[in-house]
Design an enzyme around this catalytic site. Structure first.
Site, PDB file in Angstrom:
ATOM      1  N   CYS A 139       0.836  -1.204   0.000  1.00 38.90           N
ATOM      2  CA  CYS A 139       0.000   0.000   0.000  1.00 38.90           C
ATOM      3  C   CYS A 139       0.870   1.254   0.000  1.00 38.90           C
ATOM      4  O   CYS A 139       1.429   1.625   1.039  1.00 38.90           O
ATOM      5  CB  CYS A 139      -0.912  -0.012   1.225  1.00 38.90           C
ATOM      6  SG  CYS A 139      -1.876   1.495   1.423  1.00 38.90           S
ATOM      7  N   CYS A 142      -0.302   4.114   2.218  1.00 34.78           N
ATOM      8  CA  CYS A 142       0.030   3.909   3.633  1.00 34.78           C
ATOM      9  C   CYS A 142       1.514   4.181   3.907  1.00 34.78           C
ATOM     10  O   CYS A 142       1.863   4.747   4.935  1.00 34.78           O
ATOM     11  CB  CYS A 142      -0.264   2.468   4.060  1.00 34.78           C
ATOM     12  SG  CYS A 142      -1.811   1.809   3.451  1.00 34.78           S
ATOM     13  N   ASP A 143       2.387   3.773   3.018  1.00 42.28           N
ATOM     14  CA  ASP A 143       3.808   3.687   3.372  1.00 42.28           C
ATOM     15  C   ASP A 143       4.776   4.535   2.557  1.00 42.28           C
ATOM     16  O   ASP A 143       5.964   4.574   2.877  1.00 42.28           O
ATOM     17  CB  ASP A 143       4.250   2.213   3.276  1.00 42.28           C
ATOM     18  CG  ASP A 143       3.498   1.340   4.278  1.00 42.28           C
ATOM     19  OD1 ASP A 143       3.141   1.856   5.343  1.00 42.28           O
ATOM     20  OD2 ASP A 143       3.258   0.157   3.987  1.00 42.28           O
TER      21      ASP A 143
END
Ligand code: NDP
Length: 311
Positions: A139, A142-143
């Protein structure tokens, strides 16, 4: 065991990621008797994550498993009952009360909430599992922020891989897309955006065979699908974007779309009356903990209303 012997709940939630647990918090606070069939590996995708920096309320970030434990504790505090078992294929189309046999115990629910999520597909190569959350990610939203000015690889040739690469290019020094074929599957417009981006390059006919690193990702091994030449690429991150599998197999009779995601009707209801849906199992678009939690809240409010109208 038959339905009449089964303990009756107002709601049986299947799945214990942010969608299921948020729904449980809302439903138990509304004094509805709630069972969560949490799965043998409860907690969903966040249990596989390390630091979460974008969940509101945690300015210093929080570890994914810690966030899930906190959500579970909050649901338990208000009286949610947990069964940490997996459900077998269950026909929920027979109508209310819905009876489910799980871990040898029959339980019944006036309503069901399906919140079983979607699993990111994995490559199954050495180093992938060990370094997940330590440089291996599924993701970019997300990261990506953890990879400022670092070289990262993206695996895949579909729209997700293009989207991940474009997003990552805002942070990373360079993004190398590794694609196993020679003609990208992604839509033309996404391909053009990628090809125009100076920070992204594409390696075609390339399979990734190993992810290597002591504490975090340091490099990957790749092989050319035609020449069989092997090489190593130093990278700090590997974003795997080869698709997702929504967890719907255990619900025959529930309508899904062409990609297997549950079709929602009127917000969170499904084609079966009394069966509701929330989270990534119906959402191929956003796939965030916060959006799953939001869908869980919506489903809980819809279930409350549904039950109130039938009393
Ligand atoms: P796709 O199934 O479209 O693409 C998956 C990609 O991963 C393919 O290129 C496939 O290779 C590759 N792949 C699959 N398994 C492996 C493996 N084991 N090893 C290496 N590579 C592998 O999935 P997406 O998640 O990209 O997209 C799903 C759907 O969502 C699509 O319909 C897409 O259009 C849509 N979508 C749209 C977006 C947008 O419009 N902005 C954004 C994201 C998704 P191969 O091509 O060889 O099969």
């Amino acid at each position: 065991m038959n339905a009449s012997m089964a303990e009756l709940f107002d709601v049986i939630i299947i799945g214990s990621g942010p969608a299921g647990l948020t729904a449980a918090i809302y439903l138990t606070r509304a004094c509805l008797k709630t069972l969560i069939i949490a799965g043998s590996k409860w907690g969903g995708q966040l249990q596989l994550t390390t630091e979460v920096e974008n969940f509101p309320g945690f300015p210093d970030g929080i570890q994914g498993p810690a966030l899930m434990h906190a959500m579970r504790k909050q649901a338990e505090k208000f009286g949610a009952v947990f069964l940490d078992d997996d459900i077998p294929p269950t026909d929920v189309t027979r109508g209310t009360p819905f009876t489910i046999t799980v871990g040898g115990k029959a339980v019944a629910g006036k309503t069901i909430l399906i919140a079983t999520g979607a699993d990111a597909k994995t490559l199954g190569i050495p180093g992938e599992k060990e370094l997940t959350g330590h440089g291996v990610s599924y993701c970019a939203t997300c990261d990506a922020a953890f990879f400022k000015n670092k070289h990262v690889a993206v695996v895949g040739g579909g729209d997700s891989a293009m989207e991940e690469a474009i997003f990552l290019a805002n942070f990373s020094s360079h993004v190398t897309i590794l694609y196993r074929g020679d003609t990208l599957r992604a839509s033309q417009i996404m391909q053009e955006r990628v090809k125009k981006n100076q920070k992204i390059s594409i390696q075609y006919n390339t399979d990734i065979t190993e992810i290597i690193g002591e504490q975090t990702v340091e490099k990957i091994k790749v092989i050319h699908a035609k020449t069989h030449e092997t090489s190593e690429i130093p990278v700090s991150g590997v974003f795997i974007a080869i698709g997702h599998t929504p967890n719907t197999k255990v619900f025959p009779g529930i309508d899904v779309n062409e990609r297997g995601y549950i079709l929602e009707k009127n917000s969170t209801s499904t084609n079966v009356e009394g069966v509701f849906v929330a989270g990534d199992v119906q959402d191929a678009r956003y796939r965030q903990a916060i959006t799953a939690a939001g869908f869980g809240c919506m489903a809980a409010l819809d279930i409350e209303r549904y039950l109130a109208e039938r009393q």
